[in-house]
Design a protein around this motif. Structure first.
Motif, short mmCIF file in Angstrom:
data_model
loop_
_atom_site.label_atom_id
_atom_site.label_comp_id
_atom_site.label_asym_id
_atom_site.label_seq_id
_atom_site.Cartn_x
_atom_site.Cartn_y
_atom_site.Cartn_z
N GLY A 1 -38.74 41.83 -14.56
CA GLY A 1 -40.17 41.90 -14.83
C GLY A 1 -40.61 41.16 -16.07
O GLY A 1 -41.73 41.34 -16.53
N GLN A 2 -39.74 40.31 -16.64
CA GLN A 2 -40.11 39.55 -17.82
C GLN A 2 -40.73 38.23 -17.40
O GLN A 2 -40.26 37.57 -16.48
N ALA A 3 -41.81 37.80 -18.09
CA ALA A 3 -42.48 36.56 -17.75
C ALA A 3 -41.66 35.36 -18.20
O ALA A 3 -41.05 35.39 -19.27
N ILE A 4 -41.66 34.33 -17.38
CA ILE A 4 -40.94 33.11 -17.68
C ILE A 4 -41.92 32.08 -18.18
O ILE A 4 -42.92 31.81 -17.54
N ALA A 5 -41.64 31.47 -19.33
CA ALA A 5 -42.54 30.48 -19.91
C ALA A 5 -42.16 29.07 -19.47
O ALA A 5 -43.02 28.20 -19.36
N LEU A 6 -40.88 28.86 -19.21
CA LEU A 6 -40.39 27.50 -18.92
C LEU A 6 -39.14 27.65 -18.08
O LEU A 6 -38.35 28.56 -18.30
N GLU A 7 -38.98 26.76 -17.12
CA GLU A 7 -37.82 26.89 -16.25
C GLU A 7 -37.28 25.54 -15.85
O GLU A 7 -38.03 24.66 -15.42
N ALA A 8 -35.98 25.38 -15.99
CA ALA A 8 -35.30 24.17 -15.50
C ALA A 8 -34.69 24.49 -14.15
O ALA A 8 -34.00 25.50 -14.00
N GLN A 9 -34.97 23.63 -13.18
CA GLN A 9 -34.41 23.84 -11.84
C GLN A 9 -33.58 22.62 -11.45
O GLN A 9 -34.09 21.50 -11.37
N ASN A 10 -32.31 22.86 -11.26
CA ASN A 10 -31.39 21.81 -10.81
C ASN A 10 -31.56 20.52 -11.63
O ASN A 10 -31.62 19.42 -11.10
N LEU A 11 -31.59 20.68 -12.93
CA LEU A 11 -31.84 19.55 -13.83
C LEU A 11 -30.62 18.65 -13.95
O LEU A 11 -29.51 19.13 -14.18
N GLN A 12 -30.85 17.36 -13.73
CA GLN A 12 -29.79 16.35 -13.89
C GLN A 12 -30.34 15.30 -14.84
O GLN A 12 -31.47 14.86 -14.67
N ILE A 13 -29.53 14.87 -15.81
CA ILE A 13 -30.01 13.89 -16.79
C ILE A 13 -29.04 12.74 -16.87
O ILE A 13 -27.83 12.94 -16.98
N PHE A 14 -29.59 11.54 -16.81
CA PHE A 14 -28.77 10.32 -16.81
C PHE A 14 -29.19 9.41 -17.95
O PHE A 14 -30.37 9.31 -18.29
N TYR A 15 -28.22 8.74 -18.52
CA TYR A 15 -28.48 7.58 -19.38
C TYR A 15 -27.91 6.38 -18.64
O TYR A 15 -26.69 6.18 -18.63
N GLY A 16 -28.76 5.62 -18.03
CA GLY A 16 -28.28 4.55 -17.17
C GLY A 16 -27.48 5.15 -16.03
O GLY A 16 -27.89 6.12 -15.41
N PRO A 17 -26.28 4.62 -15.78
CA PRO A 17 -25.47 5.15 -14.69
C PRO A 17 -24.70 6.41 -15.08
O PRO A 17 -24.14 7.09 -14.22
N PHE A 18 -24.66 6.72 -16.38
CA PHE A 18 -23.86 7.85 -16.85
C PHE A 18 -24.64 9.15 -16.73
O PHE A 18 -25.78 9.26 -17.20
N GLN A 19 -24.02 10.15 -16.07
CA GLN A 19 -24.67 11.45 -15.98
C GLN A 19 -24.33 12.27 -17.21
O GLN A 19 -23.19 12.70 -17.39
#
Lengths: 271, 228
Positions: free
Chosen positions: A17-35
Protein backbone atom coordinates in the motif's frame (compact mmCIF):
# COMPACT_ATOMS: atom_id res chain seq x y z
CA UNK A 1 4.97 17.84 -26.52
CA UNK A 2 3.39 16.62 -23.34
CA UNK A 3 4.66 18.22 -20.18
CA UNK A 4 5.09 15.89 -17.29
CA UNK A 5 3.64 18.50 -14.95
CA UNK A 6 0.39 18.28 -16.87
CA UNK A 7 0.09 14.59 -16.10
CA UNK A 8 -2.04 13.79 -13.15
CA UNK A 9 -0.11 12.08 -10.46
CA UNK A 10 -0.78 8.45 -11.11
CA UNK A 11 0.71 6.59 -8.26
CA UNK A 12 1.15 2.92 -8.52
CA UNK A 13 1.15 1.24 -5.20
CA UNK A 14 3.19 -1.55 -3.73
CA UNK A 15 1.58 -4.64 -2.31
CA UNK A 16 1.98 -3.06 1.12
CA UNK A 17 0.00 0.00 0.00
CA UNK A 18 2.96 2.36 -0.32
CA UNK A 19 2.89 4.90 -3.17
CA UNK A 20 5.54 4.59 -5.85
CA UNK A 21 7.13 7.82 -7.05
CA UNK A 22 9.39 6.39 -9.75
CA UNK A 23 9.76 3.01 -11.33
CA UNK A 24 12.27 1.36 -13.64
CA UNK A 25 10.84 -1.41 -15.76
CA UNK A 26 13.17 -3.79 -17.58
CA UNK A 27 15.78 -1.05 -17.88
CA UNK A 28 18.71 -1.73 -20.21
CA UNK A 29 21.50 0.83 -20.71
CA UNK A 30 24.06 0.83 -23.48
CA UNK A 31 27.12 2.87 -24.32
CA UNK A 32 27.45 2.19 -28.00
CA UNK A 33 27.48 -1.58 -28.45
CA UNK A 34 28.44 -2.21 -24.81
CA UNK A 35 25.63 -3.06 -22.41
CA UNK A 36 26.44 -1.22 -19.23
CA UNK A 37 23.37 -2.28 -17.24
CA UNK A 38 20.75 -4.97 -17.75
CA UNK A 39 17.31 -5.99 -16.54
CA UNK A 40 16.71 -3.41 -13.83
CA UNK A 41 13.28 -3.51 -12.27
CA UNK A 42 13.04 -1.15 -9.33
CA UNK A 43 10.26 0.86 -7.71
CA UNK A 44 11.07 3.81 -5.46
CA UNK A 45 8.61 4.54 -2.69
CA UNK A 46 7.39 8.09 -2.30
CA UNK A 47 8.92 10.09 0.54
CA UNK A 48 11.52 7.47 1.23
CA UNK A 49 15.27 7.39 0.75
CA UNK A 50 16.65 4.61 -1.43
CA UNK A 51 20.38 3.97 -1.62
CA UNK A 52 22.06 2.38 -4.63
CA UNK A 53 25.23 0.55 -3.59
CA UNK A 54 27.69 -1.72 -5.32
CA UNK A 55 31.30 -2.05 -6.44
CA UNK A 56 32.91 0.39 -8.84
CA UNK A 57 31.73 -0.08 -12.39
CA UNK A 58 28.45 -1.77 -11.51
CA UNK A 59 26.43 0.99 -13.16
CA UNK A 60 24.78 2.59 -10.16
CA UNK A 61 25.53 6.16 -11.29
CA UNK A 62 24.59 5.22 -14.85
CA UNK A 63 21.24 3.94 -13.56
CA UNK A 64 20.76 7.08 -11.47
CA UNK A 65 21.33 9.33 -14.48
CA UNK A 66 18.63 7.43 -16.37
CA UNK A 67 16.05 8.60 -13.90
CA UNK A 68 16.17 12.18 -15.14
CA UNK A 69 17.52 11.59 -18.63
CA UNK A 70 20.96 13.00 -17.84
CA UNK A 71 22.35 10.14 -19.96
CA UNK A 72 20.80 11.95 -22.97
CA UNK A 73 23.80 14.25 -22.74
CA UNK A 74 26.15 11.34 -23.48
CA UNK A 75 26.15 10.80 -27.25
CA UNK A 76 26.68 7.04 -27.20
CA UNK A 77 24.22 6.33 -24.40
CA UNK A 78 21.04 4.44 -25.23
CA UNK A 79 18.23 3.33 -22.93
CA UNK A 80 15.71 0.56 -23.45
CA UNK A 81 12.83 -0.34 -21.19
CA UNK A 82 10.88 2.28 -19.27
CA UNK A 83 11.21 4.74 -16.44
CA UNK A 84 7.74 5.54 -15.19
CA UNK A 85 7.04 8.86 -13.53
CA UNK A 86 3.48 9.99 -12.92
CA UNK A 87 2.27 7.07 -14.99
CA UNK A 88 4.31 8.13 -18.03
CA UNK A 89 7.51 6.71 -19.45
CA UNK A 90 9.95 9.63 -19.35
CA UNK A 91 11.65 8.22 -22.48
CA UNK A 92 8.52 8.55 -24.60
CA UNK A 93 9.04 10.77 -27.64
CA UNK A 94 6.51 13.32 -26.47
CA UNK A 95 8.21 13.97 -23.12
CA UNK A 96 10.25 17.13 -22.54
CA UNK A 97 13.56 16.08 -20.88
CA UNK A 98 14.08 19.59 -19.50
CA UNK A 99 10.78 19.34 -17.65
CA UNK A 100 11.77 15.88 -16.45
CA UNK A 101 14.94 17.35 -14.95
CA UNK A 102 12.97 20.07 -13.24
CA UNK A 103 10.74 17.55 -11.53
CA UNK A 104 13.49 15.03 -10.94
CA UNK A 105 16.43 17.07 -9.76
CA UNK A 106 20.02 16.03 -9.27
CA UNK A 107 22.81 16.80 -6.83
CA UNK A 108 26.29 15.79 -7.88
CA UNK A 109 29.32 14.42 -6.12
CA UNK A 110 31.38 17.55 -6.43
CA UNK A 111 29.53 20.62 -5.21
CA UNK A 112 29.03 22.85 -8.26
CA UNK A 113 27.44 26.15 -7.28
CA UNK A 114 27.15 28.74 -10.00
CA UNK A 115 29.75 31.53 -9.99
CA UNK A 116 27.01 33.78 -8.71
CA UNK A 117 25.87 35.09 -5.35
CA UNK A 118 24.32 32.74 -2.85
CA UNK A 119 20.98 34.41 -3.52
CA UNK A 120 21.27 34.06 -7.29
CA UNK A 121 22.35 30.44 -7.02
CA UNK A 122 18.94 29.67 -5.57
CA UNK A 123 16.87 32.21 -7.50
CA UNK A 124 18.26 31.71 -10.97
CA UNK A 125 16.73 28.29 -11.68
CA UNK A 126 13.36 29.33 -10.32
CA UNK A 127 13.44 32.50 -12.38
CA UNK A 128 14.16 30.80 -15.72
CA UNK A 129 11.44 28.24 -14.93
CA UNK A 130 8.97 31.06 -14.76
CA UNK A 131 8.57 31.51 -11.03
CA UNK A 132 6.39 34.54 -10.44
CA UNK A 133 6.01 34.50 -6.68
CA UNK A 134 8.03 36.25 -3.97
CA UNK A 135 11.61 35.37 -4.79
CA UNK A 136 13.00 36.45 -1.41
CA UNK A 137 10.60 34.07 0.30
CA UNK A 138 11.49 31.26 -2.09
CA UNK A 139 15.22 31.76 -1.54
CA UNK A 140 14.80 31.82 2.23
CA UNK A 141 12.57 28.76 2.36
CA UNK A 142 14.90 26.81 0.05
CA UNK A 143 17.94 27.71 2.12
CA UNK A 144 16.07 26.84 5.32
CA UNK A 145 15.07 23.46 3.93
CA UNK A 146 18.71 22.88 3.02
CA UNK A 147 19.72 23.74 6.61
CA UNK A 148 21.88 26.61 5.35
CA UNK A 149 19.83 29.76 6.03
CA UNK A 150 21.31 30.44 9.47
CA UNK A 151 24.85 30.36 8.08
CA UNK A 152 24.30 32.57 5.03
CA UNK A 153 21.36 34.88 5.76
CA UNK A 154 23.66 37.79 6.42
CA UNK A 155 25.75 37.29 3.30
CA UNK A 156 23.37 36.36 0.53
CA UNK A 157 25.18 38.68 -1.84
CA UNK A 158 28.48 36.89 -1.39
CA UNK A 159 29.61 34.41 -3.99
CA UNK A 160 28.46 30.82 -3.58
CA UNK A 161 32.05 29.83 -4.20
CA UNK A 162 33.14 31.52 -0.97
CA UNK A 163 31.38 28.84 1.09
CA UNK A 164 32.99 25.69 2.50
CA UNK A 165 32.57 22.40 0.63
CA UNK A 166 29.77 21.22 2.88
CA UNK A 167 28.00 24.59 2.63
CA UNK A 168 28.37 24.58 -1.14
CA UNK A 169 26.73 21.19 -1.32
CA UNK A 170 23.84 22.37 0.81
CA UNK A 171 23.58 25.39 -1.47
CA UNK A 172 23.31 23.03 -4.44
CA UNK A 173 20.54 21.19 -2.61
CA UNK A 174 18.76 24.51 -1.97
CA UNK A 175 19.14 25.35 -5.66
CA UNK A 176 17.54 22.01 -6.58
CA UNK A 177 14.72 22.46 -4.08
CA UNK A 178 13.92 25.95 -5.33
CA UNK A 179 12.49 24.63 -8.58
CA UNK A 180 10.15 22.37 -6.63
CA UNK A 181 11.12 18.91 -7.78
CA UNK A 182 9.26 15.87 -6.61
CA UNK A 183 12.27 13.60 -6.63
CA UNK A 184 15.90 14.38 -5.81
CA UNK A 185 18.67 12.19 -7.19
CA UNK A 186 22.00 12.39 -5.37
CA UNK A 187 25.17 10.96 -6.83
CA UNK A 188 27.57 10.42 -3.91
CA UNK A 189 26.66 13.82 -2.47
CA UNK A 190 28.99 13.59 0.52
CA UNK A 191 32.02 11.76 -0.87
CA UNK A 192 33.96 15.00 -1.34
CA UNK A 193 33.11 16.26 2.15
CA UNK A 194 34.70 15.85 5.58
CA UNK A 195 33.01 13.58 8.14
CA UNK A 196 31.17 16.38 9.94
CA UNK A 197 29.84 17.86 6.71
CA UNK A 198 28.90 14.33 5.62
CA UNK A 199 26.82 13.75 8.72
CA UNK A 200 25.10 17.10 8.21
CA UNK A 201 24.16 16.11 4.68
CA UNK A 202 22.82 12.79 5.98
CA UNK A 203 20.76 14.60 8.62
CA UNK A 204 19.48 16.95 5.94
CA UNK A 205 18.42 14.06 3.72
CA UNK A 206 16.42 12.60 6.60
CA UNK A 207 14.59 15.90 6.95
CA UNK A 208 14.04 16.33 3.23
CA UNK A 209 12.32 12.99 2.76
CA UNK A 210 9.20 14.40 4.38
CA UNK A 211 8.71 16.46 1.22
CA UNK A 212 10.72 14.65 -1.44
CA UNK A 213 11.53 11.19 -2.70
CA UNK A 214 15.27 10.68 -2.63
CA UNK A 215 17.52 8.26 -4.49
CA UNK A 216 21.15 8.33 -3.47
CA UNK A 217 24.17 6.58 -4.94
CA UNK A 218 26.87 5.93 -2.38
CA UNK A 219 30.00 3.83 -2.19
CA UNK A 220 29.91 4.18 1.60
CA UNK A 221 28.00 1.23 3.01
CA UNK A 222 27.80 2.66 6.46
CA UNK A 223 26.24 5.79 4.97
CA UNK A 224 23.69 3.68 3.12
CA UNK A 225 22.95 1.83 6.36
CA UNK A 226 22.61 5.09 8.35
CA UNK A 227 20.79 7.25 5.90
CA UNK A 228 18.43 5.16 3.77
CA UNK A 229 15.10 3.37 4.13
CA UNK A 230 15.65 1.03 1.21
CA UNK A 231 18.82 -0.25 -0.45
CA UNK A 232 19.44 -1.66 -3.92
CA UNK A 233 22.65 -3.63 -4.35
CA UNK A 234 24.15 -3.81 -7.84
CA UNK A 235 26.97 -5.99 -9.10
CA UNK A 236 28.63 -6.83 -12.42
CA UNK A 237 28.49 -10.06 -14.38
CA UNK A 238 31.30 -11.74 -16.26
CA UNK A 239 30.80 -9.32 -19.16
CA UNK A 240 31.12 -6.31 -16.84
CA UNK A 241 27.43 -5.59 -17.29
CA UNK A 242 25.79 -4.22 -14.16
CA UNK A 243 22.64 -5.77 -12.75
CA UNK A 244 20.45 -5.54 -9.68
CA UNK A 245 21.24 -8.30 -7.18
CA UNK A 246 18.96 -7.48 -4.28
CA UNK A 247 16.59 -4.74 -3.18
CA UNK A 248 14.79 -4.34 0.09
CA UNK A 249 14.42 -2.46 3.37
CA UNK A 250 17.83 -1.27 4.52
CA UNK A 251 17.37 -2.77 7.98
CA UNK A 252 16.87 -6.21 6.42
CA UNK A 253 19.57 -5.98 3.78
CA UNK A 254 22.23 -5.00 6.30
CA UNK A 255 21.30 -7.49 9.02
CA UNK A 256 20.09 -10.51 7.04
CA UNK A 257 20.48 -10.22 3.25
CA UNK A 258 18.81 -12.85 1.13
CA UNK A 259 21.46 -13.11 -1.53
CA UNK A 260 24.87 -14.62 -0.80
CA UNK A 261 26.55 -12.04 -3.06
CA UNK A 262 24.98 -9.24 -1.04
CA UNK A 263 26.23 -10.87 2.14
CA UNK A 264 29.75 -11.06 0.71
CA UNK A 265 29.70 -7.43 -0.41
CA UNK A 266 28.40 -5.84 2.73
CA UNK A 267 30.65 -7.93 4.97
CA UNK A 268 33.64 -6.85 2.89
CA UNK A 269 34.42 -10.30 1.59
CA UNK A 270 33.55 -9.49 -2.01
CA UNK A 271 35.97 -9.96 -4.88
CA UNK B 1 38.52 -11.42 -0.46
CA UNK B 2 38.99 -12.17 3.22
CA UNK B 3 39.26 -9.79 6.12
CA UNK B 4 42.18 -11.32 7.95
CA UNK B 5 42.38 -8.99 10.92
CA UNK B 6 38.66 -8.80 11.47
CA UNK B 7 38.21 -12.56 11.11
CA UNK B 8 41.02 -13.09 13.58
CA UNK B 9 39.30 -10.81 16.09
CA UNK B 10 35.97 -12.58 15.58
CA UNK B 11 37.63 -15.93 16.13
CA UNK B 12 39.36 -14.68 19.27
CA UNK B 13 36.02 -13.49 20.64
CA UNK B 14 34.43 -16.86 19.98
CA UNK B 15 37.36 -18.70 21.54
CA UNK B 16 37.01 -16.67 24.71
CA UNK B 17 33.31 -17.41 24.80
CA UNK B 18 34.00 -21.14 24.46
CA UNK B 19 36.61 -21.04 27.19
CA UNK B 20 34.17 -19.24 29.48
CA UNK B 21 31.45 -21.76 28.64
CA UNK B 22 33.75 -24.65 29.40
CA UNK B 23 34.57 -23.14 32.79
CA UNK B 24 30.91 -22.54 33.60
CA UNK B 25 29.89 -26.07 32.56
CA UNK B 26 32.58 -27.47 34.86
CA UNK B 27 31.33 -25.27 37.71
CA UNK B 28 27.80 -26.59 37.26
CA UNK B 29 29.04 -30.19 37.45
CA UNK B 30 31.19 -29.37 40.48
CA UNK B 31 28.38 -27.56 42.26
CA UNK B 32 25.84 -30.29 41.52
CA UNK B 33 28.13 -32.94 43.03
CA UNK B 34 29.08 -30.88 46.09
CA UNK B 35 26.09 -31.91 48.17
CA UNK B 36 26.88 -35.59 47.99
CA UNK B 37 30.59 -34.98 48.45
CA UNK B 38 30.03 -32.47 51.29
CA UNK B 39 33.18 -30.62 50.25
CA UNK B 40 33.03 -27.17 51.81
CA UNK B 41 36.43 -26.12 50.50
CA UNK B 42 35.37 -26.79 46.95
CA UNK B 43 32.11 -24.96 47.59
CA UNK B 44 34.01 -21.87 48.70
CA UNK B 45 36.21 -22.10 45.62
CA UNK B 46 33.17 -22.16 43.34
CA UNK B 47 31.81 -19.11 45.13
CA UNK B 48 35.10 -17.23 44.76
CA UNK B 49 35.49 -18.11 41.09
CA UNK B 50 32.16 -16.54 40.23
CA UNK B 51 33.88 -13.15 40.30
CA UNK B 52 36.29 -14.30 37.58
CA UNK B 53 33.36 -15.39 35.45
CA UNK B 54 31.69 -12.00 35.95
CA UNK B 55 34.87 -10.20 34.94
CA UNK B 56 35.31 -12.33 31.83
CA UNK B 57 31.68 -11.78 30.77
CA UNK B 58 32.15 -8.04 31.06
CA UNK B 59 35.45 -8.22 29.15
CA UNK B 60 33.80 -10.18 26.33
CA UNK B 61 30.99 -7.65 26.18
CA UNK B 62 33.44 -4.75 26.12
CA UNK B 63 35.51 -6.31 23.33
CA UNK B 64 32.34 -7.03 21.38
CA UNK B 65 31.34 -3.38 21.60
CA UNK B 66 34.80 -2.34 20.45
CA UNK B 67 34.45 -4.65 17.48
CA UNK B 68 31.05 -3.14 16.65
CA UNK B 69 32.42 0.39 16.85
CA UNK B 70 35.65 -0.15 14.97
CA UNK B 71 34.74 -2.73 12.36
CA UNK B 72 31.04 -1.96 11.82
CA UNK B 73 30.18 -5.59 11.16
CA UNK B 74 27.07 -6.25 9.12
CA UNK B 75 24.76 -9.15 8.29
CA UNK B 76 26.03 -12.47 9.66
CA UNK B 77 29.04 -10.82 11.31
CA UNK B 78 26.74 -8.42 13.15
CA UNK B 79 24.46 -11.25 14.26
CA UNK B 80 27.46 -13.20 15.46
CA UNK B 81 28.77 -10.38 17.65
CA UNK B 82 25.27 -9.70 19.01
CA UNK B 83 24.92 -13.40 19.86
CA UNK B 84 28.32 -13.49 21.57
CA UNK B 85 27.17 -10.68 23.89
CA UNK B 86 23.92 -12.47 24.59
CA UNK B 87 25.50 -15.89 25.20
CA UNK B 88 28.14 -14.40 27.50
CA UNK B 89 25.31 -13.00 29.61
CA UNK B 90 23.62 -16.41 29.73
CA UNK B 91 26.89 -17.99 30.88
CA UNK B 92 27.28 -15.42 33.63
CA UNK B 93 23.76 -16.20 34.89
CA UNK B 94 24.38 -19.94 34.74
CA UNK B 95 27.50 -19.52 36.83
CA UNK B 96 25.41 -17.59 39.35
CA UNK B 97 23.34 -20.76 39.64
CA UNK B 98 26.50 -22.76 40.33
CA UNK B 99 27.49 -20.27 42.99
CA UNK B 100 24.00 -20.47 44.48
CA UNK B 101 24.22 -24.26 44.78
CA UNK B 102 27.65 -23.95 46.39
CA UNK B 103 26.19 -21.58 48.97
CA UNK B 104 23.36 -24.02 49.64
CA UNK B 105 25.97 -26.68 50.30
CA UNK B 106 27.51 -24.46 52.96
CA UNK B 107 24.11 -23.69 54.46
CA UNK B 108 23.18 -27.37 54.74
CA UNK B 109 26.57 -27.91 56.37
CA UNK B 110 26.67 -31.20 58.32
CA UNK B 111 22.96 -32.03 58.25
CA UNK B 112 21.99 -35.51 57.15
CA UNK B 113 21.20 -35.20 53.49
CA UNK B 114 17.66 -35.86 52.32
CA UNK B 115 17.30 -38.61 49.73
CA UNK B 116 16.17 -36.45 46.76
CA UNK B 117 19.58 -34.74 46.83
CA UNK B 118 20.90 -37.83 45.07
CA UNK B 119 19.19 -36.69 41.86
CA UNK B 120 21.03 -33.41 41.78
CA UNK B 121 24.36 -34.68 40.35
CA UNK B 122 22.40 -36.31 37.53
CA UNK B 123 20.63 -33.02 36.78
CA UNK B 124 23.92 -31.15 36.93
CA UNK B 125 25.68 -33.55 34.57
CA UNK B 126 22.81 -33.38 32.12
CA UNK B 127 22.58 -29.57 32.18
CA UNK B 128 26.35 -29.18 31.86
CA UNK B 129 26.44 -31.62 28.94
CA UNK B 130 23.69 -29.63 27.22
CA UNK B 131 25.63 -26.42 27.79
CA UNK B 132 28.86 -27.83 26.37
CA UNK B 133 27.09 -29.20 23.32
CA UNK B 134 25.20 -25.96 22.74
CA UNK B 135 28.47 -24.05 22.53
CA UNK B 136 29.87 -26.65 20.14
CA UNK B 137 26.73 -26.23 18.02
CA UNK B 138 27.29 -22.45 18.10
CA UNK B 139 30.80 -22.90 16.73
CA UNK B 140 29.51 -25.23 14.01
CA UNK B 141 26.51 -22.92 13.35
CA UNK B 142 24.38 -26.07 13.66
CA UNK B 143 20.69 -25.14 13.69
CA UNK B 144 19.53 -28.77 13.78
CA UNK B 145 21.58 -29.46 16.87
CA UNK B 146 20.14 -26.32 18.46
CA UNK B 147 16.58 -27.55 18.03
CA UNK B 148 17.52 -31.05 19.26
CA UNK B 149 19.19 -29.65 22.39
CA UNK B 150 16.10 -27.64 23.22
CA UNK B 151 14.12 -30.88 23.23
CA UNK B 152 16.51 -32.33 25.80
CA UNK B 153 15.36 -29.65 28.21
CA UNK B 154 12.34 -31.88 28.79
CA UNK B 155 14.59 -34.47 30.43
CA UNK B 156 15.92 -31.93 32.90
CA UNK B 157 12.38 -30.72 33.58
CA UNK B 158 11.33 -34.32 34.30
CA UNK B 159 14.19 -34.73 36.75
CA UNK B 160 13.26 -31.46 38.43
CA UNK B 161 9.64 -32.55 38.73
CA UNK B 162 10.75 -35.81 40.35
CA UNK B 163 12.91 -33.96 42.89
CA UNK B 164 10.09 -31.51 43.54
CA UNK B 165 7.51 -34.25 44.18
CA UNK B 166 9.81 -36.11 46.53
CA UNK B 167 10.74 -33.01 48.50
CA UNK B 168 7.14 -31.86 48.83
CA UNK B 169 6.20 -35.32 50.10
CA UNK B 170 8.97 -35.16 52.68
CA UNK B 171 7.81 -31.75 53.86
CA UNK B 172 4.29 -33.06 54.25
CA UNK B 173 5.57 -36.02 56.29
CA UNK B 174 7.74 -33.96 58.58
CA UNK B 175 7.73 -30.19 58.60
CA UNK B 176 11.11 -30.26 60.37
CA UNK B 177 12.56 -31.08 56.98
CA UNK B 178 11.30 -27.80 55.56
CA UNK B 179 14.61 -25.91 55.71
CA UNK B 180 16.80 -28.42 53.95
CA UNK B 181 14.05 -29.41 51.54
CA UNK B 182 13.61 -25.78 50.54
CA UNK B 183 17.35 -25.40 49.99
CA UNK B 184 17.47 -28.56 47.90
CA UNK B 185 14.45 -27.39 45.92
CA UNK B 186 16.26 -24.17 45.19
CA UNK B 187 19.37 -26.07 44.07
CA UNK B 188 17.24 -28.21 41.75
CA UNK B 189 15.57 -25.06 40.47
CA UNK B 190 18.98 -23.60 39.61
CA UNK B 191 19.86 -26.69 37.58
CA UNK B 192 16.49 -26.63 35.83
CA UNK B 193 17.07 -22.94 34.98
CA UNK B 194 20.51 -23.82 33.66
CA UNK B 195 18.88 -26.04 31.05
CA UNK B 196 16.41 -23.23 30.26
CA UNK B 197 19.30 -20.90 29.61
CA UNK B 198 20.83 -23.46 27.28
CA UNK B 199 17.58 -23.15 25.30
CA UNK B 200 18.21 -19.42 25.12
CA UNK B 201 21.67 -20.15 23.73
CA UNK B 202 20.07 -22.44 21.14
CA UNK B 203 17.78 -19.57 20.10
CA UNK B 204 20.88 -17.46 19.56
CA UNK B 205 22.42 -20.16 17.36
CA UNK B 206 19.31 -20.09 15.18
CA UNK B 207 19.44 -16.28 15.05
CA UNK B 208 23.12 -16.23 14.12
CA UNK B 209 22.56 -18.61 11.20
CA UNK B 210 19.12 -17.60 9.93
CA UNK B 211 18.63 -14.04 11.15
CA UNK B 212 15.32 -15.08 12.68
CA UNK B 213 14.59 -14.46 16.34
CA UNK B 214 12.60 -17.46 17.52
CA UNK B 215 11.11 -18.32 20.88
CA UNK B 216 11.54 -22.04 21.48
CA UNK B 217 8.22 -23.63 22.45
CA UNK B 218 7.90 -24.53 26.09
CA UNK B 219 5.76 -27.19 27.70
CA UNK B 220 2.90 -25.76 29.70
CA UNK B 221 2.76 -26.44 33.40
CA UNK B 222 6.45 -27.07 33.82
CA UNK B 223 6.10 -26.58 37.56
CA UNK B 224 3.98 -29.43 38.89
CA UNK B 225 0.99 -28.63 41.01
CA UNK B 226 0.23 -30.62 44.14
CA UNK B 227 -1.75 -33.73 43.33
CA UNK B 228 -4.96 -34.24 45.27
Amino acid sequence: MIHIRDQERVSSVTAAGQAIALEAQNLQIFYGPFQAVKNVNLAFQRNRITALIGPSGCGKSTVLRCFNRMNDLIPTARVEGAVLYRGKNIYDEDVDPVEVRRQIGMVFQKPNPFPKSIYENVAWGARINGYKGNMDELVESSLRQAALWGEVKDKLDQSGLSLSGGQQQRLCIARTIAIRPEIILMDEPASALDPIATLRIEELIQTLKADYTIVIVTHNMQQAARASDFTAFFSVDENRTGYLVEYGPTRNLFTNPENELTEQYITGRFG
Amino acid sequence: MSRVHFDRELQALQDRLLALGSKVAQNIVTAGNLLLQRNNATARQVIREDEHVNQEQMAIEKDSLILLATQQPLASDLRLVASVISIATELERINDYAKGIAKINLMIADEELLEPARDLPLMADKAASMLTRSLQAFVRRDVEAAYALHDEDDEVDALYNRVYEKLISLIREDVQMMDQATHLLWAAHNLERTADRVSNICERIIFTVTGKLVEMPEEEDEIPYPQD
